[in-house]
Design an enzyme around this catalytic site. Structure first.
Site, PDB file in Angstrom:
ATOM      1  N   SER A 151      14.955  10.249  22.306  1.00 43.91           N
ATOM      2  CA  SER A 151      14.230   9.227  22.875  1.00 43.91           C
ATOM      3  C   SER A 151      15.025   8.371  23.879  1.00 43.91           C
ATOM      4  O   SER A 151      16.017   7.687  23.386  1.00 43.91           O
ATOM      5  CB  SER A 151      13.091   8.319  22.124  1.00 43.91           C
ATOM      6  OG  SER A 151      12.936   7.074  22.471  1.00 43.91           O
ATOM      7  N   GLY A 161      15.260   1.850  16.754  1.00 41.19           N
ATOM      8  CA  GLY A 161      16.283   1.353  15.737  1.00 41.19           C
ATOM      9  C   GLY A 161      15.713   0.705  14.691  1.00 41.19           C
ATOM     10  O   GLY A 161      16.225  -0.005  13.996  1.00 41.19           O
ATOM     11  N   MET A 190       5.122   2.052  27.163  1.00 45.95           N
ATOM     12  CA  MET A 190       4.533   1.115  26.332  1.00 45.95           C
ATOM     13  C   MET A 190       3.960  -0.049  27.384  1.00 45.95           C
ATOM     14  O   MET A 190       4.412  -0.312  28.418  1.00 45.95           O
ATOM     15  CB  MET A 190       5.505   0.228  25.495  1.00 45.95           C
ATOM     16  CG  MET A 190       6.168   1.252  24.381  1.00 45.95           C
ATOM     17  SD  MET A 190       7.399   0.245  23.128  1.00 45.95           S
ATOM     18  CE  MET A 190       8.137   1.686  22.490  1.00 45.95           C
ATOM     19  N   MET A 219       4.072   8.911  13.501  1.00 49.97           N
ATOM     20  CA  MET A 219       4.913   7.863  13.611  1.00 49.97           C
ATOM     21  C   MET A 219       5.358   7.549  12.208  1.00 49.97           C
ATOM     22  O   MET A 219       4.651   7.381  11.134  1.00 49.97           O
ATOM     23  CB  MET A 219       4.421   6.646  14.276  1.00 49.97           C
ATOM     24  CG  MET A 219       3.883   6.658  15.798  1.00 49.97           C
ATOM     25  SD  MET A 219       5.088   7.083  16.744  1.00 49.97           S
ATOM     26  CE  MET A 219       6.215   5.724  16.385  1.00 49.97           C
ATOM     27  N   ASP A 221       9.047   7.037  26.180  1.00 52.46           N
ATOM     28  CA  ASP A 221       7.941   6.164  25.468  1.00 52.46           C
ATOM     29  C   ASP A 221       7.367   5.206  26.480  1.00 52.46           C
ATOM     30  O   ASP A 221       8.232   4.204  27.005  1.00 52.46           O
ATOM     31  CB  ASP A 221       8.733   5.348  24.418  1.00 52.46           C
ATOM     32  CG  ASP A 221       9.286   6.208  23.006  1.00 52.46           C
ATOM     33  OD1 ASP A 221       8.542   6.715  22.472  1.00 52.46           O
ATOM     34  OD2 ASP A 221      10.440   6.154  22.791  1.00 52.46           O
ATOM     35  N   HIS A 230      12.172  12.650  25.521  1.00 49.94           N
ATOM     36  CA  HIS A 230      10.905  12.029  24.994  1.00 49.94           C
ATOM     37  C   HIS A 230      10.845  10.394  25.683  1.00 49.94           C
ATOM     38  O   HIS A 230      12.133   9.838  25.897  1.00 49.94           O
ATOM     39  CB  HIS A 230      11.260  11.702  23.390  1.00 49.94           C
ATOM     40  CG  HIS A 230      10.141  10.843  22.710  1.00 49.94           C
ATOM     41  ND1 HIS A 230       8.999  11.702  22.373  1.00 49.94           N
ATOM     42  CD2 HIS A 230       9.883   9.509  22.374  1.00 49.94           C
ATOM     43  CE1 HIS A 230       7.850  10.741  21.793  1.00 49.94           C
ATOM     44  NE2 HIS A 230       8.693   9.398  21.809  1.00 49.94           N
ATOM     45  N   MET A 238       2.042   4.805  24.390  1.00 49.53           N
ATOM     46  CA  MET A 238       1.647   3.564  23.472  1.00 49.53           C
ATOM     47  C   MET A 238       0.823   2.523  24.103  1.00 49.53           C
ATOM     48  O   MET A 238       1.456   1.571  24.465  1.00 49.53           O
ATOM     49  CB  MET A 238       2.850   3.213  22.527  1.00 49.53           C
ATOM     50  CG  MET A 238       3.326   4.290  21.765  1.00 49.53           C
ATOM     51  SD  MET A 238       5.238   3.886  21.160  1.00 49.53           S
ATOM     52  CE  MET A 238       5.959   4.711  22.657  1.00 49.53           C
ATOM     53  N   HIS A 245       5.163  10.166  25.244  1.00 49.53           N
ATOM     54  CA  HIS A 245       4.435   9.242  24.360  1.00 49.53           C
ATOM     55  C   HIS A 245       3.891   8.013  24.855  1.00 49.53           C
ATOM     56  O   HIS A 245       4.271   6.981  25.154  1.00 49.53           O
ATOM     57  CB  HIS A 245       5.427   9.087  23.324  1.00 49.53           C
ATOM     58  CG  HIS A 245       5.017   8.432  22.187  1.00 49.53           C
ATOM     59  ND1 HIS A 245       5.781   7.953  21.291  1.00 49.53           N
ATOM     60  CD2 HIS A 245       3.644   8.084  21.614  1.00 49.53           C
ATOM     61  CE1 HIS A 245       5.244   7.284  20.215  1.00 49.53           C
ATOM     62  NE2 HIS A 245       3.814   7.549  20.448  1.00 49.53           N
ATOM     63  N   ASP A 248       8.365  10.699  14.564  1.00 51.70           N
ATOM     64  CA  ASP A 248       9.190   9.784  15.534  1.00 51.70           C
ATOM     65  C   ASP A 248       9.288   8.306  14.875  1.00 51.70           C
ATOM     66  O   ASP A 248       8.327   7.880  14.411  1.00 51.70           O
ATOM     67  CB  ASP A 248       8.198   9.632  16.971  1.00 51.70           C
ATOM     68  CG  ASP A 248       8.804   8.663  17.806  1.00 51.70           C
ATOM     69  OD1 ASP A 248       9.900   8.133  17.729  1.00 51.70           O
ATOM     70  OD2 ASP A 248       8.139   8.360  19.020  1.00 51.70           O
ATOM     71  N   GLY A 249      10.418   7.840  15.022  1.00 54.54           N
ATOM     72  CA  GLY A 249      10.968   6.561  14.391  1.00 54.54           C
ATOM     73  C   GLY A 249      11.871   6.725  12.882  1.00 54.54           C
ATOM     74  O   GLY A 249      11.500   7.235  12.108  1.00 54.54           O
ATOM     75  N   PHE A 295       9.383  -0.259  18.915  1.00 52.26           N
ATOM     76  CA  PHE A 295      10.641  -0.464  19.158  1.00 52.26           C
ATOM     77  C   PHE A 295      11.574   0.618  18.505  1.00 52.26           C
ATOM     78  O   PHE A 295      11.135   1.204  17.750  1.00 52.26           O
ATOM     79  CB  PHE A 295      11.155  -1.693  18.579  1.00 52.26           C
ATOM     80  CG  PHE A 295      10.553  -3.135  19.173  1.00 52.26           C
ATOM     81  CD1 PHE A 295      10.715  -3.739  20.303  1.00 52.26           C
ATOM     82  CD2 PHE A 295       9.317  -3.357  18.569  1.00 52.26           C
ATOM     83  CE1 PHE A 295      10.124  -4.968  20.930  1.00 52.26           C
ATOM     84  CE2 PHE A 295       8.622  -4.642  19.185  1.00 52.26           C
ATOM     85  CZ  PHE A 295       9.069  -5.240  20.345  1.00 52.26           C
TER      86      PHE A 295
HETATM   87  C1  DX5 Z   1       8.983   3.825  18.902  1.00 55.53           C
HETATM   88  C2  DX5 Z   1       9.225   4.876  19.803  1.00 55.53           C
HETATM   89  C3  DX5 Z   1      10.217   5.883  19.428  1.00 55.53           C
HETATM   90  C4  DX5 Z   1      11.541   5.185  19.437  1.00 55.53           C
HETATM   91  C5  DX5 Z   1      12.435   5.891  18.124  1.00 55.53           C
HETATM   92  O1  DX5 Z   1       7.700   3.044  19.090  1.00 55.53           O
HETATM   93  O2  DX5 Z   1       8.017   5.609  19.934  1.00 55.53           O
HETATM   94  O3  DX5 Z   1      10.533   7.102  20.222  1.00 55.53           O
HETATM   95  O4  DX5 Z   1      12.443   5.419  20.519  1.00 55.53           O
HETATM   96  O5  DX5 Z   1      13.616   5.176  18.048  1.00 55.53           O
HETATM   97  P1  DX5 Z   1      14.582   5.404  16.577  1.00 55.53           P
HETATM   98  O6  DX5 Z   1      14.727   6.878  16.837  1.00 55.53           O
HETATM   99  O7  DX5 Z   1      15.804   4.665  17.303  1.00 55.53           O
HETATM  100  O8  DX5 Z   1      13.694   4.980  15.698  1.00 55.53           O
HETATM  101 ZN    ZN Z   2       8.118   7.647  20.647  1.00 52.01          ZN
END
Ligand code: DX5
Ligand code: ZN
Length: 215
Positions: A10, A149, A39, A141, A37, A35, A70, A68, A176-177, A147
């Protein structure tokens, strides 16, 4: 033979001022997909990447772009993201009316790309079973979206078992996450075959080793 695990780093954890460098870094280290993201500040509290950035990313990598979404009203953005080079478009079940899910999947397929459907931690996997036959990928998820981390939620990974039982053979099951070398093992043991990881890959000293450790 061990099943092939698709690793999708990601870029949310990359340095946005050095995106090309950070995309090449994971490409050269053996990543399978990139990947991205997206948002909108409505479906999730954060705002990240839009269509123009995906268009630029397409020019600097040959890896498939795993986008992805969101966002609310994903149906409005399918065409723009498909036209700039998204290879997989994943939208959220919670962002649309259930009655529209099949149409949106069809809309994504009409651009000749893969369609994914994602569920947030509180959504039950049973809700989406009827769509599995039409999908290329399901994204579970394992944190609340918004976010990078965050800490992996083990209960979410257990949903994989239910989906796996009902899934057609070729369905990709992505998580993911909070994915790292430990949580990846939990997910793949349940049957996940695609792992998204942001922080674990980008904050590691050795990206190649980090990617390898997820397989
Ligand atoms: C969160 C995202 C993820 C995120 C994962 O909403 O969809 O793709 O970047 O980050 P890590 O792997 O750091 O949890
Ligand atoms: Zn994601």
């Amino acid at each position: 033979m061990k099943e092939k695990i698709i690793i999708s780093p990601s870029i949310l954890s990359a340095d946005f001022a050095n995106l090309e460098r950070d995309i090449k870094a994971v490409e050269n280290a053996g990543a399978d997909w990139i990947h991205i993201d997206v948002m909108d500040g409505h479906f999730v509290p954060n705002i990240t990447i839009g269509v123009p950035v995906v268009k630029s990313i397409k020019k600097v990598t040959n890896l498939p772009l795993d986008v992805h979404l969101m966002i609310e009203n994903p149906q409005i953005y399918i065409e723009p993201f498909a036209k700039v080079g998204a290879d997989i478009l994943t939208f959220h079940y919670e962002a649309v009316e259930k009655a529209n899910v099949s149409d949106i999947i069809e809309q994504i397929h009409s651009f000749g790309i893969k369609a994914g459907l994602s569920i947030k931690p509180k959504t039950k996997p049973e809700e989406i079973l009827e769509f599995l036959k039409d999908l290329d990928m399901v994204l579970i998820m394992t944190v609340e979206p918004g976010f990078g981390g965050q800490k992996f939620i083990p209960d979410c990974a257990e949903k994989i078992t239910i989906l796996k039982q009902e899934a057609p053979e070729n369905l990709i099951i992505q998580v993911d996450g909070g994915i790292n070398d430990q949580t990846a093992k939990i997910c793949t043991s349940y049957g996940a075959n695609s792992l998204v990881a942001g922080n674990y890959i980008y904050k590691s000293e050795n990206i190649k080793q980090a990617i390898k450790s997820l397989r």
